[in-house]
Design a protein around this motif. Sequence first.
Motif, PDB file in Angstrom:
ATOM      1  N   LEU A 114       0.828  -1.202   0.000  1.00 39.94           N
ATOM      2  CA  LEU A 114       0.000   0.000   0.000  1.00 39.94           C
ATOM      3  C   LEU A 114       0.864   1.253   0.000  1.00 39.94           C
ATOM      4  CD1 LEU A 114      -2.837   1.254   0.190  1.00 39.94           C
ATOM      5  CD2 LEU A 114      -2.622   1.139   2.679  1.00 39.94           C
ATOM      6  N   PHE A 115       1.933   1.236   0.792  1.00 41.38           N
ATOM      7  CA  PHE A 115       2.830   2.387   0.840  1.00 41.38           C
ATOM      8  C   PHE A 115       3.414   2.680  -0.546  1.00 41.38           C
ATOM      9  CE2 PHE A 115       6.933   4.428   1.686  1.00 41.38           C
ATOM     10  CZ  PHE A 115       6.537   5.441   2.541  1.00 41.38           C
ATOM     11  N   HIS A 116       3.819   1.623  -1.251  1.00 43.34           N
ATOM     12  CA  HIS A 116       4.398   1.812  -2.582  1.00 43.34           C
ATOM     13  C   HIS A 116       3.356   2.291  -3.592  1.00 43.34           C
ATOM     14  CE1 HIS A 116       7.001   1.039  -6.041  1.00 43.34           C
ATOM     15  NE2 HIS A 116       5.967   0.431  -6.611  1.00 43.34           N
ATOM     16  N   VAL A 117       2.155   1.706  -3.542  1.00 39.21           N
ATOM     17  CA  VAL A 117       1.116   2.081  -4.502  1.00 39.21           C
ATOM     18  C   VAL A 117       0.717   3.543  -4.306  1.00 39.21           C
ATOM     19  CG1 VAL A 117      -1.291   1.687  -5.163  1.00 39.21           C
ATOM     20  CG2 VAL A 117       0.250  -0.256  -4.811  1.00 39.21           C
ATOM     21  N   LEU A 118       0.555   3.970  -3.053  1.00 43.79           N
ATOM     22  CA  LEU A 118       0.131   5.346  -2.801  1.00 43.79           C
ATOM     23  C   LEU A 118       1.220   6.349  -3.185  1.00 43.79           C
ATOM     24  CD1 LEU A 118      -1.730   4.958   0.623  1.00 43.79           C
ATOM     25  CD2 LEU A 118      -2.706   5.142  -1.664  1.00 43.79           C
ATOM     26  N   ARG A 119       2.468   5.975  -2.976  1.00 43.61           N
ATOM     27  CA  ARG A 119       3.551   6.870  -3.370  1.00 43.61           C
ATOM     28  C   ARG A 119       3.703   6.939  -4.891  1.00 43.61           C
ATOM     29  NH1 ARG A 119       7.331   8.542   0.435  1.00 43.61           N
ATOM     30  NH2 ARG A 119       8.906   8.671  -1.208  1.00 43.61           N
ATOM     31  N   SER A 120       3.130   5.964  -5.599  1.00 46.27           N
ATOM     32  CA  SER A 120       3.190   5.983  -7.064  1.00 46.27           C
ATOM     33  C   SER A 120       2.142   6.919  -7.671  1.00 46.27           C
ATOM     34  CB  SER A 120       2.981   4.558  -7.606  1.00 46.27           C
ATOM     35  OG  SER A 120       3.977   3.685  -7.112  1.00 46.27           O
ATOM     36  N   PHE A 121       1.151   7.326  -6.858  1.00 48.49           N
ATOM     37  CA  PHE A 121       0.137   8.260  -7.352  1.00 48.49           C
ATOM     38  C   PHE A 121       0.726   9.675  -7.299  1.00 48.49           C
ATOM     39  CE2 PHE A 121      -3.578   5.367  -5.932  1.00 48.49           C
ATOM     40  CZ  PHE A 121      -3.336   4.556  -7.029  1.00 48.49           C
ATOM     41  N   LYS A 122       1.298  10.116  -8.416  1.00 45.50           N
ATOM     42  CA  LYS A 122       1.904  11.435  -8.487  1.00 45.50           C
ATOM     43  C   LYS A 122       1.319  12.201  -9.661  1.00 45.50           C
ATOM     44  CE  LYS A 122       6.319   9.937  -6.482  1.00 45.50           C
ATOM     45  NZ  LYS A 122       7.785   9.842  -6.683  1.00 45.50           N
ATOM     46  N   PRO A 123       1.339  13.510  -9.562  1.00 47.73           N
ATOM     47  CA  PRO A 123       0.792  14.314 -10.675  1.00 47.73           C
ATOM     48  C   PRO A 123       1.525  14.040 -11.980  1.00 47.73           C
ATOM     49  CG  PRO A 123       1.122  15.676  -8.718  1.00 47.73           C
ATOM     50  CD  PRO A 123       1.758  14.357  -8.429  1.00 47.73           C
ATOM     51  N   SER A 138      -7.591  11.157 -10.282  1.00 47.17           N
ATOM     52  CA  SER A 138      -8.641  11.270  -9.272  1.00 47.17           C
ATOM     53  C   SER A 138      -8.042  11.286  -7.871  1.00 47.17           C
ATOM     54  CB  SER A 138      -9.637  10.116  -9.415  1.00 47.17           C
ATOM     55  OG  SER A 138     -10.552  10.106  -8.341  1.00 47.17           O
ATOM     56  N   PHE A 139      -7.057  10.435  -7.632  1.00 44.60           N
ATOM     57  CA  PHE A 139      -6.426  10.387  -6.310  1.00 44.60           C
ATOM     58  C   PHE A 139      -5.603  11.653  -6.053  1.00 44.60           C
ATOM     59  CE2 PHE A 139      -2.994   9.287  -3.390  1.00 44.60           C
ATOM     60  CZ  PHE A 139      -3.673   8.660  -2.365  1.00 44.60           C
ATOM     61  N   VAL A 140      -4.897  12.140  -7.074  1.00 48.30           N
ATOM     62  CA  VAL A 140      -4.045  13.329  -6.908  1.00 48.30           C
ATOM     63  C   VAL A 140      -4.887  14.558  -6.600  1.00 48.30           C
ATOM     64  CG1 VAL A 140      -2.471  14.890  -8.103  1.00 48.30           C
ATOM     65  CG2 VAL A 140      -2.173  12.403  -8.314  1.00 48.30           C
ATOM     66  N   LEU A 160       4.765  19.764  -2.093  1.00 45.99           N
ATOM     67  CA  LEU A 160       3.445  20.150  -1.587  1.00 45.99           C
ATOM     68  C   LEU A 160       2.747  21.069  -2.576  1.00 45.99           C
ATOM     69  CD1 LEU A 160       4.161  20.817   2.215  1.00 45.99           C
ATOM     70  CD2 LEU A 160       2.777  18.972   1.245  1.00 45.99           C
ATOM     71  N   ALA A 161       3.512  21.915  -3.240  1.00 43.37           N
ATOM     72  CA  ALA A 161       2.919  22.837  -4.214  1.00 43.37           C
ATOM     73  C   ALA A 161       2.345  22.090  -5.409  1.00 43.37           C
ATOM     74  CB  ALA A 161       3.967  23.849  -4.667  1.00 43.37           C
ATOM     75  N   THR A 162       2.988  20.991  -5.806  1.00 45.56           N
ATOM     76  CA  THR A 162       2.456  20.219  -6.936  1.00 45.56           C
ATOM     77  C   THR A 162       1.109  19.588  -6.605  1.00 45.56           C
ATOM     78  OG1 THR A 162       3.680  18.258  -6.218  1.00 45.56           O
ATOM     79  CG2 THR A 162       4.763  19.713  -7.803  1.00 45.56           C
ATOM     80  N   TYR A 163       0.888  19.287  -5.333  1.00 46.14           N
ATOM     81  CA  TYR A 163      -0.402  18.732  -4.913  1.00 46.14           C
ATOM     82  C   TYR A 163      -1.410  19.818  -4.553  1.00 46.14           C
ATOM     83  CZ  TYR A 163       1.622  14.048  -4.587  1.00 46.14           C
ATOM     84  OH  TYR A 163       2.213  12.842  -4.881  1.00 46.14           O
ATOM     85  N   GLY A 164      -0.943  21.064  -4.507  1.00 47.53           N
ATOM     86  CA  GLY A 164      -1.852  22.155  -4.161  1.00 47.53           C
ATOM     87  C   GLY A 164      -2.293  22.097  -2.710  1.00 47.53           C
ATOM     88  N   THR A 165      -1.385  21.679  -1.834  1.00 47.47           N
ATOM     89  CA  THR A 165      -1.707  21.523  -0.409  1.00 47.47           C
ATOM     90  C   THR A 165      -0.735  22.343   0.420  1.00 47.47           C
ATOM     91  OG1 THR A 165      -2.496  19.267  -0.800  1.00 47.47           O
ATOM     92  CG2 THR A 165      -2.004  19.853   1.466  1.00 47.47           C
ATOM     93  N   GLU A 166      -1.244  23.004   1.454  1.00 47.62           N
ATOM     94  CA  GLU A 166      -0.390  23.759   2.364  1.00 47.62           C
ATOM     95  C   GLU A 166       0.030  22.874   3.539  1.00 47.62           C
ATOM     96  OE1 GLU A 166      -2.343  27.271   3.589  1.00 47.62           O
ATOM     97  OE2 GLU A 166      -2.505  28.121   1.554  1.00 47.62           O
TER      98      GLU A 166
END
Length: 344
Positions: A114-123, A138-140, A160-166
């Motif tokens: 799960l850790f690897h799969v979630l880290r693979s979800f990148k913009p 959808s996940f990003v 963090l800026a690529t995800y649009g999150t502060e």
Amino acid sequence: MLNFIYYPVSFILWCWHWVFGKVFGESSGFAWALAVIFLVFTLRAILFKPFVGQVRSMRKMQEFAPEMQKIKKKFPNDRQRQAQEMQKLQSEHGVNPLGGCLPMLVQIPVFIGLFHVLRSFKPGWGEVYFFDKQGVDSFVNAKLFGTNLSTFITMPSDQLATYGTERLNVILLSVPLMIVASIATHFTARHSVARQNASALDNPQTAIMNKLTLWIFPLGVLAGGFFFPVAILLYWLSNNAWTLGQQHFVYKRIDSEEEEKKATVVETRQALAPKPGAKPVNPKKPAPGAKPANGAKRMPTAGPSGPSSSASSETESNGNSNTEIPGLTPGRSTSKKPGSKKRR
């Protein structure tokens, strides 16, 4: 290399996201958070039966723990003989020590997957295992209380800026999850330690493991929360919550089974015990007037004149009395000594 882990994990996550996406929307943070949580629940439901076997195995090992201590004292300097005798003892009691490790051994690769799969979800990424490009996007784009599920507290600012999150939003969401997950880990370990018997608690190795699970592991979860994505914190929290509830349910069920067994034993003893005021019956002694068993000799019974009457009746039945004196010839008078003559 570990695709045999990544594909099943991503498939279960994809299934649950499809279900909750129909309710909350495909890009909803709640849909993705619930998909991660129910991924954990699916795994733990599959491992429920092995967990019950683990608890029963631990209970049996606690029962014959004194016998294992005797083996250690009997062979203090022969480790190989100790292992052989302990394996023999475990096989006699039907205990498989490896069966107790199965739930933990299965959860470790799932956590890594799960850790690897979630880290693979990148913009900007395309397909990720069972997810196509639309699923990855959808996940990003999904946010839970203004925070993307792939972000973590110590993530670099440019990422963090690529995800649009502060970062503040990540802290406000991650810190409560870290604290609750740490507390849940402590109470899970505390519930397990409370089930140990006195002999296990006196073991130095067990005492060290108890301290690790009670304090070091929860602190590890609290410290690791600074580096774990929000989705992994959700995984850890839901996993410990399931474990705590499962322990309460299984332990209560096993305790009730033990109480029923004890009650059955007590009822059986009471049913076999003589009633108050009644004399216990000796099965070896026949009842008065009963015929003796085949091959058994009938004991003489006392008649009106006592035990001698039985002996006299036996003599009469034989036709003569057994009045012979040892050393005398039958028919010779006892008044004369053999070989003596009268003197005139």
